[in-house]
Design an enzyme around this catalytic site. Structure first.
Site, PDB file in Angstrom:
ATOM      1  N   CYS A 139      38.193  44.735  41.968  1.00 45.39           N
ATOM      2  CA  CYS A 139      38.471  43.580  41.112  1.00 45.39           C
ATOM      3  C   CYS A 139      39.444  42.627  41.795  1.00 45.39           C
ATOM      4  O   CYS A 139      40.647  42.880  41.825  1.00 45.39           O
ATOM      5  CB  CYS A 139      39.046  44.057  39.777  1.00 45.39           C
ATOM      6  N   CYS A 142      42.061  41.058  39.469  1.00 43.30           N
ATOM      7  CA  CYS A 142      43.155  41.963  39.088  1.00 43.30           C
ATOM      8  C   CYS A 142      44.145  42.144  40.246  1.00 43.30           C
ATOM      9  O   CYS A 142      45.348  42.180  40.038  1.00 43.30           O
ATOM     10  CB  CYS A 142      42.632  43.351  38.746  1.00 43.30           C
ATOM     11  N   ASP A 143      43.631  42.300  41.452  1.00 42.76           N
ATOM     12  CA  ASP A 143      44.474  42.765  42.558  1.00 42.76           C
ATOM     13  C   ASP A 143      44.693  41.756  43.676  1.00 42.76           C
ATOM     14  O   ASP A 143      45.503  42.006  44.581  1.00 42.76           O
ATOM     15  CB  ASP A 143      43.838  44.041  43.164  1.00 42.76           C
TER      16      ASP A 143
END
Ligand code: NAP
Length: 313
Positions: A139, A142-143
């Site tokens: 992701c 997300c990261d």
């Protein structure tokens, strides 16, 4: 959940809170059926982790995945949907009303709309699993911010890989897309954008063979599928986007799946169990778009509403 507690009865139980689940909630809520949505792990499912959605009609400038989920959620709640942040752990479709157990509660339901979506597929190479959270991610939204001014590798040649690679260029100093063929699967617009982006380079006809285990990802090992030549790419991050697998485990042995593992439904989104419908990526090997998932959710809801009317429930 303890055995003794009395299950709570609902007209419509929706398992999953992505675009399919929330659209089904909107429609059944507007029919005064007081639907209950079990969110699963994340409210909004996969799209909540998407940086930008540019192909959902009605948003000419695009909208963030999170923004879209927020709007779908608010709209469903406005008409009487109850959204419960919980995960279904067991489903019994052997008799009506159907039984659904979650971590916190037990339900009986006249109808169930399954919208459990799909999950990112891992590559399955040595070191991948061990290095999740230490540089391996599924992701970018997300990261991605952990990889500011670092070099990252993206695996895959589909829309997800390119979209996420483009997002990663906002953080990383370089993004190397490794693809197993020499032709991308992604659509033309994303293809062009990725090709034109100076931070993105492509390594064709190549697969990853290993992520060396260590404190953090430092490199990935590669193999050219045409020449057999082995190599490595230095990178601090590895983002994998090689497709998705439908989340059907809850229904193992109770509902039929097709040869690819997707729930089988007819053209009216009915599974072979009366009053149980499926919508979105759990039952869609083909389109897998936010708009098509939402459309399927609406369709399943309309069927559920008709079914409840017919049964006088
Ligand atoms: P996808 O379209 O199935 O693409 C998966 C990619 O991973 C393919 O390029 C495939 O290579 C590669 N791949 C699969 N297994 C591999 C392996 N073991 N090793 C190396 N590479 C592997 O999946 P997706 O990109 O997640 O997209 C899923 C669906 O969502 C699609 O329908 C897509 O159009 C849609 N989507 C749309 C958007 C958008 O419209 N903005 C954004 C994201 C996703 P091959 O090409 O050789 O098969």
């Amino acid at each position: 959940m303890t055995e003794e507690s009395t299950p709570r009865h609902v007209n419509v139980l929706i398992i999953g809170s992505g675009p399919a689940g929330l659209a089904a909630a909107l429609y059944t809520a507007r029919a005064n059926l007081a639907p209950v949505v079990l969110t699963g792990m994340d409210l909004g499912g996969q799209v909540s982790k998407t940086h930008a959605v540019e192909n959902y009609p009605g948003f000419p400038e695009g909208i963030s995945g999170e923004g879209l989920v927020d709007a779908l959620h608010q709209q469903a709640v406005r008409f009487g949907t109850e959204v419960i942040f919980d995960i279904a752990t067991d489903v019994d479709l052997s008799e009506r009303p159907y039984k659904v157990t979650t971590y916190g509660e037990q339900f009986t339901a006249d109808t169930i709309i399954i919208a459990t979506g799909a999950t990112a597929v891992p590559l399955g190479i040595p070191g991948e699993e061990e290095m999740i959270g230490r540089g391996v991610s599924y992701c970018a939204t997300c990261d991605g911010h952990f990889f500011k001014d670092m070099d990252v590798v993206v695996v895959g040649g589909g829309d997800s890989a390119l979209e996420e690679a483009l997002y990663l260029t906002h953080h990383a100093s370089s993004v190397t897309i490794v693809h197993r063929r020499d032709e991308l699967r992604a659509g033309e617009i994303l293809k062009r954008r990725a090709m034109e982006n100076e931070k993105i380079k492509f390594v064709w006809n190549t697969v990853l063979t290993e992520v060396p285990i260590g404190e953090k990802v430092e490199k990935v090992k590669t193999k050219n599928v045409k020449t057999g030549e082995e190599g490595e790419i230095k990178a601090e991050g590895l983002f994998i986007f090689v497709g998705h697998t439908p989340n059907t485990e809850l229904f193992d042995g109770q509902l039929a799946v097709d040869e690819q593992g997707y729930l089988k439904v007819d053209h009216l989104r009915r599974t072979e169990v009366e009053g149980v419908y499926a919508a979105g990526e759990v039952a869609d090997p083909h389109f897998r778009q936010v708009i098509t998932s939402a459309g399927m959710g609406a369709g399943a809801a309309i069927q559920a509403i008709r079914y409840l009317e017919e049964k006088g429930l």
